[in-house]
Design a protein around this motif. Structure first.
Motif, PDB file in Angstrom:
ATOM      1  N   ARG A 161     -51.979   9.121 -43.608  1.00 50.33           N
ATOM      2  CA  ARG A 161     -52.569  10.154 -42.755  1.00 50.33           C
ATOM      3  C   ARG A 161     -52.602   9.706 -41.294  1.00 50.33           C
ATOM      4  NH1 ARG A 161     -53.167  15.049 -45.626  1.00 50.33           N
ATOM      5  NH2 ARG A 161     -53.691  14.524 -47.773  1.00 50.33           N
ATOM      6  N   LEU A 162     -52.626  10.680 -40.414  1.00 51.08           N
ATOM      7  CA  LEU A 162     -52.606  10.469 -38.963  1.00 51.08           C
ATOM      8  C   LEU A 162     -53.825  11.135 -38.352  1.00 51.08           C
ATOM      9  CD1 LEU A 162     -51.396   9.988 -36.109  1.00 51.08           C
ATOM     10  CD2 LEU A 162     -49.963  12.002 -36.505  1.00 51.08           C
TER      11      LEU A 162
ATOM     12  N   GLU B 206     -45.269  -2.133 -32.827  1.00 50.97           N
ATOM     13  CA  GLU B 206     -45.301  -3.228 -33.801  1.00 50.97           C
ATOM     14  C   GLU B 206     -46.585  -3.219 -34.625  1.00 50.97           C
ATOM     15  OE1 GLU B 206     -46.351  -5.103 -29.721  1.00 50.97           O
ATOM     16  OE2 GLU B 206     -45.060  -3.502 -30.509  1.00 50.97           O
ATOM     17  N   ASP B 207     -47.698  -2.778 -34.004  1.00 51.00           N
ATOM     18  CA  ASP B 207     -48.954  -2.690 -34.739  1.00 51.00           C
ATOM     19  C   ASP B 207     -48.938  -1.508 -35.706  1.00 51.00           C
ATOM     20  OD1 ASP B 207     -50.049  -4.912 -33.367  1.00 51.00           O
ATOM     21  OD2 ASP B 207     -50.607  -3.615 -31.684  1.00 51.00           O
ATOM     22  N   ILE B 208     -48.365  -0.399 -35.264  1.00 49.12           N
ATOM     23  CA  ILE B 208     -48.225   0.756 -36.160  1.00 49.12           C
ATOM     24  C   ILE B 208     -47.381   0.375 -37.375  1.00 49.12           C
ATOM     25  CG2 ILE B 208     -47.321   3.114 -36.369  1.00 49.12           C
ATOM     26  CD1 ILE B 208     -47.855   3.386 -33.300  1.00 49.12           C
ATOM     27  N   GLU B 209     -46.277  -0.334 -37.135  1.00 44.98           N
ATOM     28  CA  GLU B 209     -45.412  -0.762 -38.240  1.00 44.98           C
ATOM     29  C   GLU B 209     -46.179  -1.655 -39.218  1.00 44.98           C
ATOM     30  OE1 GLU B 209     -42.482   0.026 -39.221  1.00 44.98           O
ATOM     31  OE2 GLU B 209     -41.201   0.587 -37.541  1.00 44.98           O
TER      32      GLU B 209
ATOM     33  N   ILE C  28     -48.386   0.477 -41.342  1.00 47.88           N
ATOM     34  CA  ILE C  28     -47.569   1.185 -42.324  1.00 47.88           C
ATOM     35  C   ILE C  28     -47.205   0.254 -43.469  1.00 47.88           C
ATOM     36  CG2 ILE C  28     -45.291   2.244 -42.687  1.00 47.88           C
ATOM     37  CD1 ILE C  28     -45.529   3.418 -39.852  1.00 47.88           C
ATOM     38  N   SER C  29     -46.833  -0.977 -43.138  1.00 48.84           N
ATOM     39  CA  SER C  29     -46.471  -1.945 -44.179  1.00 48.84           C
ATOM     40  C   SER C  29     -47.652  -2.265 -45.080  1.00 48.84           C
ATOM     41  CB  SER C  29     -45.940  -3.229 -43.539  1.00 48.84           C
ATOM     42  OG  SER C  29     -44.736  -2.985 -42.832  1.00 48.84           O
ATOM     43  N   LEU C  30     -48.855  -2.331 -44.502  1.00 48.44           N
ATOM     44  CA  LEU C  30     -50.044  -2.585 -45.315  1.00 48.44           C
ATOM     45  C   LEU C  30     -50.317  -1.437 -46.276  1.00 48.44           C
ATOM     46  CD1 LEU C  30     -52.718  -4.133 -42.905  1.00 48.44           C
ATOM     47  CD2 LEU C  30     -51.721  -5.191 -44.926  1.00 48.44           C
ATOM     48  N   GLY C  31     -50.033  -0.209 -45.819  1.00 48.81           N
ATOM     49  CA  GLY C  31     -50.285   0.948 -46.661  1.00 48.81           C
ATOM     50  C   GLY C  31     -51.707   1.461 -46.584  1.00 48.81           C
TER      51      GLY C  31
ATOM     52  N   GLN D 143     -39.365   7.347 -39.722  1.00 49.64           N
ATOM     53  CA  GLN D 143     -38.320   6.324 -39.802  1.00 49.64           C
ATOM     54  C   GLN D 143     -38.470   5.456 -41.047  1.00 49.64           C
ATOM     55  OE1 GLN D 143     -38.393   4.182 -36.085  1.00 49.64           O
ATOM     56  NE2 GLN D 143     -37.516   5.880 -34.916  1.00 49.64           N
ATOM     57  N   ASN D 144     -39.687   5.373 -41.565  1.00 45.64           N
ATOM     58  CA  ASN D 144     -39.937   4.598 -42.779  1.00 45.64           C
ATOM     59  C   ASN D 144     -39.904   5.465 -44.042  1.00 45.64           C
ATOM     60  OD1 ASN D 144     -40.880   1.566 -42.269  1.00 45.64           O
ATOM     61  ND2 ASN D 144     -41.541   2.799 -40.514  1.00 45.64           N
ATOM     62  N   GLY D 145     -39.420   6.694 -43.903  1.00 44.17           N
ATOM     63  CA  GLY D 145     -39.325   7.585 -45.050  1.00 44.17           C
ATOM     64  C   GLY D 145     -40.659   8.134 -45.511  1.00 44.17           C
ATOM     65  N   LEU D 146     -41.645   8.149 -44.602  1.00 45.47           N
ATOM     66  CA  LEU D 146     -42.991   8.605 -44.923  1.00 45.47           C
ATOM     67  C   LEU D 146     -43.339   9.846 -44.105  1.00 45.47           C
ATOM     68  CD1 LEU D 146     -44.749   5.109 -44.793  1.00 45.47           C
ATOM     69  CD2 LEU D 146     -43.884   6.272 -46.819  1.00 45.47           C
ATOM     70  N   HIS D 147     -44.512  10.404 -44.363  1.00 48.92           N
ATOM     71  CA  HIS D 147     -45.004  11.554 -43.604  1.00 48.92           C
ATOM     72  C   HIS D 147     -46.513  11.425 -43.493  1.00 48.92           C
ATOM     73  CE1 HIS D 147     -45.277  15.733 -42.143  1.00 48.92           C
ATOM     74  NE2 HIS D 147     -43.967  15.680 -41.990  1.00 48.92           N
ATOM     75  N   TRP D 148     -47.095  12.191 -42.578  1.00 46.71           N
ATOM     76  CA  TRP D 148     -48.549  12.192 -42.410  1.00 46.71           C
ATOM     77  C   TRP D 148     -49.208  13.319 -43.201  1.00 46.71           C
ATOM     78  CZ3 TRP D 148     -44.724  13.095 -39.026  1.00 46.71           C
ATOM     79  CH2 TRP D 148     -44.621  14.369 -38.451  1.00 46.71           C
TER      80      TRP D 148
END
Length: 316
Positions: A17-18, A278-281, A284-287, A305-310
């Motif tokens: 979510r965003l 880099e912090d957003i990435e 995202i990696s943490l989930g 870009q990571n194949g995800l959506h909000w």
């Protein structure tokens, strides 16, 4: 108690979510109707905002307890000079004499957001103004992280603190927005008042460990946030013990282990305020369940870009 708010804030496979921080602070003036409308136009469905009350009891949307010269001009269009007036010492009518539509780029705070648009004639809004906007048919799916600002000068004034909570809750209930609102604070005692006064709205516990610097040019909540001596792994259990539904840590404080514990305890996790790619990435990696940001477009782009959506597919 089941909370109808929860699904709108929950991450899911393929979804993080965003939340728009103070609307979209990196792009338009913070905590203004102009900023919130921009975020809504950009497809943001979660808004984070700050509230306090004027001298005559009007609940208004603003972060700092004082009108700050880095972002507020007087009726003549000049940056504030002299003592910065306290919002709680001004009536609603007096507050409307000030312009909150831009940043002074010569200040440390202004330099943090060089891309923020400069507007004129922008007023600090009432909470009721935003709630009315969100009652429009186009915005029925928008939900709120509503942060009640705790005044360090009033920590011993139980009546004043409870009166603020009651005023906020009354505004939300009058608008019928309880099913779309989460009450949010660094002050856990204030959240206990929220849980007692408004049990129909989930409690969101903000945290920032003392070793991380406060943000330049704005009020710090460290003196009201009871996490001194804690490590990141202590925080989820403390939130769960306080009957919270959300743990909202400063993004530098969260670890894979603390996130896993929060999940085990049934907590949703929103990290704040995540602006650099880099912090957003990393988030995202943490989930995490949700990312709160001043730059919604940055998060949207990196999620895609990571194949995800909000948003889940059914809500797009």
């Amino acid at each position: 108690m089941p909370y109808p708010q929860i699904p709108a804030f929950s991450g899911a496979p393929g979804v993080i979510r965003l939340a728009g921080h103070r609307g979209a602070r990196g792009v338009l003036p913070e905590n203004t109707l102009e900023g919130f409308k921009f975020a809504l136009t950009a497809g943001v469905k979660l808004l984070e905002l700050d509230v306090t009350a004027t001298a005559d009891g009007v609940v208004v949307i603003t972060h700092n307890h004082r009108l700050t010269r880095s972002m507020v001009r007087d009726a003549a269009g000049n940056w504030l000079q002299g003592p910065e007036p306290k919002v709680s010492a001004l009536t609603w009518a007096e507050l409307q004499q000030y312009d909150a539509g831009g940043l002074d780029g010569s200040t440390a705070y202004g330099q943090r957001f060089p891309d923020q648009a400069f507007l004129s004639g922008v007023r600090i809004p009432r909470l009721a103004d935003l709630l009315a906007l969100l009652q429009q048919p186009a915005h029925q799916d928008v939900h709120l992280f509503l942060e009640i600002k705790s005044d360090p000068d009033l920590l011993a004034d139980t009546a004043a603190r409870q009166s603020l909570v009651q005023s906020v809750v009354d505004a939300v209930r009058t608008a019928g927005m309880e099913p779309r609102t989460v009450l949010h604070s660094f002050d856990w005692d204030l959240l206990a008042d929220c849980q007692r006064i408004a049990p129909e709205m989930p409690a969101s516990f903000l945290t920032q460990l003392p070793e991380n610097d406060s943000e330049v040019g704005e009020d710090s909540s460290k003196e009201v946030n009871p996490v001194a001596g804690c490590a990141a792994l202590d925080l989820p259990s403390r939130v769960a013990d306080a009957r919270g539904q959300f743990w909202c840590p400063y993004f530098e404080d969260i670890t894979p282990e603390s996130l896993a514990l929060a999940r085990d305890l049934g907590l949703l996790t929103m990290v704040w305020t995540v602006n650099e790619p880099e912090d957003i990435e990393r988030m995202i990696s943490l989930g995490v369940d949700a990312i709160c940001t001043d730059y919604p477009g940055r998060v949207q782009r990196l999620l895609l870009q990571n194949g995800l959506h909000w948003l889940p597919a059914a809500e797009r």
